[in-house]
Design a protein around this motif. Structure first.
Motif, PDB file in Angstrom:
ATOM      1  N   LYS A 162      10.013   4.275  -9.395  1.00  0.00           N
ATOM      2  CA  LYS A 162       8.950   4.938  -8.622  1.00  0.00           C
ATOM      3  C   LYS A 162       8.825   4.371  -7.215  1.00  0.00           C
ATOM      4  CE  LYS A 162       5.787   6.873 -12.040  1.00  0.00           C
ATOM      5  NZ  LYS A 162       4.395   6.872 -12.547  1.00  0.00           N
ATOM      6  N   LYS A 163       9.141   3.090  -7.065  1.00  0.00           N
ATOM      7  CA  LYS A 163       9.013   2.475  -5.747  1.00  0.00           C
ATOM      8  C   LYS A 163       9.946   3.139  -4.747  1.00  0.00           C
ATOM      9  CE  LYS A 163       7.421  -2.115  -7.185  1.00  0.00           C
ATOM     10  NZ  LYS A 163       7.712  -3.570  -7.167  1.00  0.00           N
ATOM     11  N   ASN A 164      11.048   3.679  -5.235  1.00  0.00           N
ATOM     12  CA  ASN A 164      12.019   4.306  -4.342  1.00  0.00           C
ATOM     13  C   ASN A 164      11.893   5.821  -4.315  1.00  0.00           C
ATOM     14  OD1 ASN A 164      13.167   1.784  -3.766  1.00  0.00           O
ATOM     15  ND2 ASN A 164      14.435   1.870  -5.607  1.00  0.00           N
ATOM     16  N   LYS A 165      11.034   6.361  -5.166  1.00  0.00           N
ATOM     17  CA  LYS A 165      10.832   7.805  -5.164  1.00  0.00           C
ATOM     18  C   LYS A 165       9.842   8.210  -4.091  1.00  0.00           C
ATOM     19  CE  LYS A 165      11.920   9.132  -9.920  1.00  0.00           C
ATOM     20  NZ  LYS A 165      11.411   9.839 -11.125  1.00  0.00           N
ATOM     21  N   GLN A 166       9.962   9.431  -3.657  1.00  0.00           N
ATOM     22  CA  GLN A 166       9.059   9.962  -2.643  1.00  0.00           C
ATOM     23  C   GLN A 166       8.005  10.842  -3.300  1.00  0.00           C
ATOM     24  OE1 GLN A 166       9.054   9.197   0.664  1.00  0.00           O
ATOM     25  NE2 GLN A 166      10.612   7.703   0.039  1.00  0.00           N
ATOM     26  N   PRO A 167       6.733  10.661  -2.926  1.00  0.00           N
ATOM     27  CA  PRO A 167       5.689  11.539  -3.472  1.00  0.00           C
ATOM     28  C   PRO A 167       5.937  12.984  -3.055  1.00  0.00           C
ATOM     29  CG  PRO A 167       4.732   9.621  -2.384  1.00  0.00           C
ATOM     30  CD  PRO A 167       6.180   9.637  -2.034  1.00  0.00           C
ATOM     31  N   LYS A 168       5.622  13.902  -3.954  1.00  0.00           N
ATOM     32  CA  LYS A 168       5.720  15.305  -3.594  1.00  0.00           C
ATOM     33  C   LYS A 168       4.689  15.636  -2.520  1.00  0.00           C
ATOM     34  CE  LYS A 168       7.587  17.349  -7.816  1.00  0.00           C
ATOM     35  NZ  LYS A 168       7.385  18.367  -8.876  1.00  0.00           N
ATOM     36  N   PRO A 169       5.057  16.470  -1.554  1.00  0.00           N
ATOM     37  CA  PRO A 169       4.080  16.848  -0.517  1.00  0.00           C
ATOM     38  C   PRO A 169       2.883  17.552  -1.131  1.00  0.00           C
ATOM     39  CG  PRO A 169       6.322  17.532   0.082  1.00  0.00           C
ATOM     40  CD  PRO A 169       6.367  17.102  -1.356  1.00  0.00           C
ATOM     41  N   VAL A 170       1.717  17.348  -0.530  1.00  0.00           N
ATOM     42  CA  VAL A 170       0.503  17.994  -1.000  1.00  0.00           C
ATOM     43  C   VAL A 170      -0.211  18.606   0.202  1.00  0.00           C
ATOM     44  CG1 VAL A 170      -0.778  15.820  -0.837  1.00  0.00           C
ATOM     45  CG2 VAL A 170      -1.664  17.674  -2.255  1.00  0.00           C
ATOM     46  N   ASP A 171      -0.725  19.806   0.017  1.00  0.00           N
ATOM     47  CA  ASP A 171      -1.431  20.520   1.086  1.00  0.00           C
ATOM     48  C   ASP A 171      -2.860  19.984   1.177  1.00  0.00           C
ATOM     49  OD1 ASP A 171      -2.516  22.248   2.905  1.00  0.00           O
ATOM     50  OD2 ASP A 171      -2.213  24.069   1.712  1.00  0.00           O
ATOM     51  N   LEU A 172      -3.172  19.344   2.310  1.00  0.00           N
ATOM     52  CA  LEU A 172      -4.485  18.734   2.504  1.00  0.00           C
ATOM     53  C   LEU A 172      -5.360  19.523   3.478  1.00  0.00           C
ATOM     54  CD1 LEU A 172      -3.325  14.993   2.796  1.00  0.00           C
ATOM     55  CD2 LEU A 172      -4.207  16.173   0.770  1.00  0.00           C
ATOM     56  N   THR A 173      -4.939  20.725   3.808  1.00  0.00           N
ATOM     57  CA  THR A 173      -5.659  21.484   4.838  1.00  0.00           C
ATOM     58  C   THR A 173      -7.068  21.892   4.397  1.00  0.00           C
ATOM     59  OG1 THR A 173      -4.607  23.534   4.049  1.00  0.00           O
ATOM     60  CG2 THR A 173      -3.544  22.365   5.874  1.00  0.00           C
ATOM     61  N   GLU A 174      -7.304  21.971   3.094  1.00  0.00           N
ATOM     62  CA  GLU A 174      -8.620  22.388   2.616  1.00  0.00           C
ATOM     63  C   GLU A 174      -9.527  21.210   2.283  1.00  0.00           C
ATOM     64  OE1 GLU A 174      -7.990  24.981  -0.690  1.00  0.00           O
ATOM     65  OE2 GLU A 174      -7.136  26.590   0.533  1.00  0.00           O
ATOM     66  N   VAL A 175      -9.076  19.989   2.542  1.00  0.00           N
ATOM     67  CA  VAL A 175      -9.872  18.803   2.231  1.00  0.00           C
ATOM     68  C   VAL A 175     -10.874  18.553   3.361  1.00  0.00           C
ATOM     69  CG1 VAL A 175      -9.835  16.354   1.669  1.00  0.00           C
ATOM     70  CG2 VAL A 175      -7.939  17.827   0.949  1.00  0.00           C
ATOM     71  N   LEU A 176     -12.140  18.473   3.012  1.00  0.00           N
ATOM     72  CA  LEU A 176     -13.199  18.229   3.990  1.00  0.00           C
ATOM     73  C   LEU A 176     -13.083  16.803   4.526  1.00  0.00           C
ATOM     74  CD1 LEU A 176     -15.589  19.976   5.009  1.00  0.00           C
ATOM     75  CD2 LEU A 176     -17.026  18.811   3.334  1.00  0.00           C
ATOM     76  N   ASP A 177     -13.161  16.674   5.832  1.00  0.00           N
ATOM     77  CA  ASP A 177     -12.997  15.368   6.477  1.00  0.00           C
ATOM     78  C   ASP A 177     -14.267  15.061   7.280  1.00  0.00           C
ATOM     79  OD1 ASP A 177     -12.298  13.126   7.964  1.00  0.00           O
ATOM     80  OD2 ASP A 177     -10.262  13.825   8.373  1.00  0.00           O
ATOM     81  N   PHE A 178     -15.155  14.268   6.689  1.00  0.00           N
ATOM     82  CA  PHE A 178     -16.435  13.996   7.339  1.00  0.00           C
ATOM     83  C   PHE A 178     -16.288  13.124   8.583  1.00  0.00           C
ATOM     84  CE2 PHE A 178     -18.320  15.476   3.347  1.00  0.00           C
ATOM     85  CZ  PHE A 178     -19.376  16.238   3.837  1.00  0.00           C
ATOM     86  N   ARG A 179     -15.246  12.334   8.655  1.00  0.00           N
ATOM     87  CA  ARG A 179     -15.049  11.551   9.884  1.00  0.00           C
ATOM     88  C   ARG A 179     -14.736  12.471  11.053  1.00  0.00           C
ATOM     89  NH1 ARG A 179     -10.590   6.841  10.235  1.00  0.00           N
ATOM     90  NH2 ARG A 179      -9.185   8.624  10.472  1.00  0.00           N
ATOM     91  N   SER A 180     -13.875  13.447  10.816  1.00  0.00           N
ATOM     92  CA  SER A 180     -13.569  14.420  11.868  1.00  0.00           C
ATOM     93  C   SER A 180     -14.793  15.263  12.197  1.00  0.00           C
ATOM     94  CB  SER A 180     -12.414  15.326  11.428  1.00  0.00           C
ATOM     95  OG  SER A 180     -11.230  14.586  11.271  1.00  0.00           O
ATOM     96  N   ILE A 181     -15.567  15.608  11.175  1.00  0.00           N
ATOM     97  CA  ILE A 181     -16.803  16.378  11.400  1.00  0.00           C
ATOM     98  C   ILE A 181     -17.764  15.580  12.272  1.00  0.00           C
ATOM     99  CG2 ILE A 181     -18.870  17.260  10.246  1.00  0.00           C
ATOM    100  CD1 ILE A 181     -17.042  18.047   7.901  1.00  0.00           C
TER     101      ILE A 181
END
Length: 358
Positions: free
Chosen positions: A36-55
């Motif tokens: 697992k240390k050498n595997k790459q995480p699958k991409p995940v779509d984060l566009t719908e995640v609310l970001d209160f710091r940016s807000i």
């Protein structure tokens, strides 16, 4: 406790479960290495995640807010956001100073797991003293047979007839032909500790008869101040219990309700430390699609009233350098005595949730 195959399939179909799976950490099966240390995480779509710091940053610039997000004005030292569709939920981005975050990381690893506080290790090993120090010094926890019998054991801790576990140096442990486990392994498998009134996980309720120490005064005072946005004027939060959760890469907290306290009008005060996470806030049914939001180190969440009836969970922890967003902790934890804390928190998240039980 155990679901049938049909029940498991049904749970996979709920809106909450589908969202959990959407953000959960998965690795690319096409990777050539099985490590697992050498595997790459699958991409995940984060566009719908609310970001209160940016807000918050956007609100500072032009006073704009996304639809459904409300800011509580001129009442508190830090900006507090609420959600129109989730009464009783409050988000305070960056509420904890860097110094306070570092102090809480240190305490969460050294003081909070100390007996008589209970941890997930109690059921197997009984109370473990100075786990973090033992892990740092490379010590080994060894099972020793002793003449202790069950009626001599304190009822405050899980205990098995004739079993006692003690830390030894690696050399000393090698001379003993007994069951053993390294302190570093136990630290990495630490999943929770309880402060104040102790929660009895087997009965899913608080057991006031269990030996316990009061929540540290500094943490009590911090919780009282942070809880104010969720309480009517003049009402004070009384911290009586806390659960400290420890997350490593790949760990999740499934959708659940915090419903064991007597008065749901009082908030749960939740402090985030370490690596960034995704938090899901759902509704009163698992069929209600949850809202995803980022939780960063220093953020605080309050859940009171109707929000206490909402399913919530943590499907993802970001431990990679690009997304963990703990540069401020790395800059602060530079002294030699702090390197062990830095090494831990670089791949971990700690959550402290404080409650008024009665």
């Amino acid at each position: 406790m155990y679901q049938s195959e049909n029940n498991r399939e049904d749970s996979e179909r709920t809106a909450f479960r589908r969202t959990e799976k959407k953000y959960k950490l998965y690795y690319d099966n096409n990777a050539s290495s099985k490590n697992k240390k050498n595997k790459q995480p699958k991409p995940v779509d984060l566009t719908e995640v609310l970001d209160f710091r940016s807000i918050l940053e956007c609100h500072h610039r032009n006073l704009e807010l996304p639809q459904g997000v409300v800011v509580l004005q001129d009442k508190f030292s830090s900006p507090v956001f609420s959600l129109q569709n989730h009464p009783g939920f409050y988000f305070i981005p960056g509420a904890l100073s860097i110094e306070k975050q570092c102090d809480l990381v240190r305490e969460s690893l050294t003081e909070f797991p100390q007996p008589p506080n209970r941890t997930n290790h109690n059921a197997i090993y009984g109370p473990i003293h100075n786990l973090f120090v033992a892990a740092k010094e490379g010590k080994i926890l060894v099972e020793e047979k002793s003449p202790i019998t069950s009626h001599e054991c304190s009822s405050d801790f899980d205990c098995r007839d004739g079993e006692e576990w003690k830390f030894f140096t690696e050399k000393e442990a090698s001379l003993r032909k007994c069951k053993s486990v390294s302190g570093s392994s136990l630290l990495r498998k630490l999943r929770w500790s309880t402060l104040g009134l102790q929660f009895d996980w087997s009965n899913r309720n608080y057991n006031v008869s269990l030996q316990h120490n009061k929540i540290p005064e500094a943490l009590c005072e911090l919780a009282k101040q942070l809880a104010k946005p969720a309480l009517p004027a003049g009402v004070e939060f009384q911290p009586e219990a806390a659960i400290v959760n420890y997350f490593a890469s790949g760990d999740t907290l499934g959708g659940h309700l915090d419903d064991m306290e007597a008065d749901w009008s009082k908030p749960i005060v939740s402090l985030s430390l370490g690596c960034k996470a995704i938090f899901l806030l759902g509704g009163k049914s698992r069929e209600d699609a949850p809202l995803a939001m980022f939780l960063r180190s220093g953020d605080v969440v309050l859940m009171a009233g109707e929000a206490r009836e909402c399913f919530h969970g943590v499907p993802r922890i970001f431990t990679d350098k690009e997304n963990a967003e703990i540069g401020h902790l790395e800059t602060q934890l530079t002294q030699e005595d702090d390197l062990c804390f830095l090494n831990y928190i670089q791949t971990s998240r700690i959550n402290i949730n404080i409650r008024q039980v009665f």
